[in-house]
Scaffold this active site. Structure first.
Site, short mmCIF file in Angstrom:
data_model
loop_
_atom_site.label_atom_id
_atom_site.label_comp_id
_atom_site.label_asym_id
_atom_site.label_seq_id
_atom_site.Cartn_x
_atom_site.Cartn_y
_atom_site.Cartn_z
N HIS A 25 25.43 8.66 12.58
CA HIS A 25 24.27 9.14 11.81
C HIS A 25 24.65 10.33 10.93
O HIS A 25 24.23 10.41 9.77
CB HIS A 25 23.13 9.51 12.75
CG HIS A 25 22.65 8.38 13.59
ND1 HIS A 25 21.79 8.53 14.66
CD2 HIS A 25 22.93 7.04 13.54
CE1 HIS A 25 21.55 7.36 15.22
NE2 HIS A 25 22.24 6.45 14.56
N HIS A 184 18.25 0.50 9.60
CA HIS A 184 19.10 1.30 10.48
C HIS A 184 20.47 0.66 10.65
O HIS A 184 21.48 1.37 10.79
CB HIS A 184 18.45 1.50 11.84
CG HIS A 184 19.22 2.47 12.69
ND1 HIS A 184 19.10 3.84 12.56
CD2 HIS A 184 20.16 2.26 13.65
CE1 HIS A 184 19.92 4.43 13.40
NE2 HIS A 184 20.59 3.50 14.08
N ASP A 188 23.94 2.62 9.99
CA ASP A 188 25.13 2.65 10.84
C ASP A 188 26.37 2.19 10.08
O ASP A 188 27.46 2.76 10.25
CB ASP A 188 24.92 1.75 12.06
CG ASP A 188 24.02 2.38 13.11
OD1 ASP A 188 23.81 3.60 13.07
OD2 ASP A 188 23.54 1.63 13.98
N HIS A 211 28.44 -1.67 15.57
CA HIS A 211 29.53 -0.70 15.43
C HIS A 211 30.90 -1.35 15.55
O HIS A 211 31.85 -0.91 14.90
CB HIS A 211 29.36 0.41 16.47
CG HIS A 211 28.12 1.21 16.30
ND1 HIS A 211 27.87 1.94 15.16
CD2 HIS A 211 27.03 1.38 17.10
CE1 HIS A 211 26.69 2.53 15.27
NE2 HIS A 211 26.16 2.21 16.42
#
Length: 232
Positions: A25, A184, A188, A211
């Site tokens: 973030h 979001h 990421d 991720h």
């Protein structure tokens, strides 16, 4: 990107016996606001989650102010498409001018959550980043949260730092931006791709990003750039 040691629920970096979690973030805020050079000092093993988005970091950066430096920004411009896969996830960087990031979300247990979000990142595109991406909070499905709490985990989580989704259309609070869960995922990606160590030129598209796939793409880009530098 070669310092990534874990990608379960966040991106964790490790070097010389030290580790730091949830870097994405903060790195997203820096990348989205074109900050290439910053010293980050942290007490503890994790970047604070704050409200679960990049917005508090972005606001703090803007409040502190940014200083232009004498050297031009280092930009990676690839000649060939780079693609990586991880399970059902894919991510691709194609050559081009500017930096564009797009993600498509698909959930087997939540078909209503299929969505696509695209954004341009870089100088001149900061208003779009601040409005459409930076406010997007990390999210979880209510069933996941209940399982974590039952296991004694996620004690620091609350409705103040996450968007809780109860399919098909119930959210723990009003959405901050369209398709906030997908936004979001883009957030990421922007943060994880900062681990290339450079600004990127081209278009990144990802299906079911996370991720693991994000950091694999960052590592592949670094490797491709290193090969190109050796060849030139």
């Amino acid at each position: 990107a070669e310092n990534v040691v874990d990608t379960a629920r966040c991106t964790r970096l490790g070097l010389e016996g030290e580790q730091i979690s949830t870097v994405e973030h903060l790195l997203c805020a820096l990348n989205g606001l074109s900050v290439d050079n910053a010293l980050i000092e942290v007490e503890g093993p994790e970047i604070p989650i704050l409200d679960g988005s990049a917005q508090p970091f972005a606001e703090a950066i803007l409040a502190a102010g940014r200083v232009a430096q004498e050297r031009p920004a280092a930009i990676i411009r690839i000649e060939d498409t780079i693609s990586v896969e991880a399970g059902a996830s894919t991510a691709t960087l194609t050559p081009g001018e500017g930096f564009h990031v797009g993600a498509e979300t698909q959930f087997a247990s939540w078909p209503e959550g299929r969505a696509t979000v695209d954004v341009e990142i870089g100088p001149g595109a900061e208003d779009g980043f601040l409005a459409r991406i930076a406010p997007a909070r990390t999210f979880a499905f209510r069933q996941e949260v209940e399982m974590l709490l039952a296991a004694g985990l996620a004690k620091g989580g609350s409705l103040d730092n996450a968007l809780i989704i109860t399919p098909p259309y119930e959210f723990s609070s009003e959405l901050r931006c369209p398709c906030e869960w997908c936004a979001h995922k883009v957030l990421d990606m922007i943060g994880d791709l900062a681990l290339t160590g450079f600004r990127l030129a081209g278009t990144v598209r990802a299906l079911r990003p996370g991720h693991q796939i994000n950091t694999r793409l960052a590592a592949a880009i670094r490797a491709a750039d290193a090969r190109a530098s050796q060849e030139s």
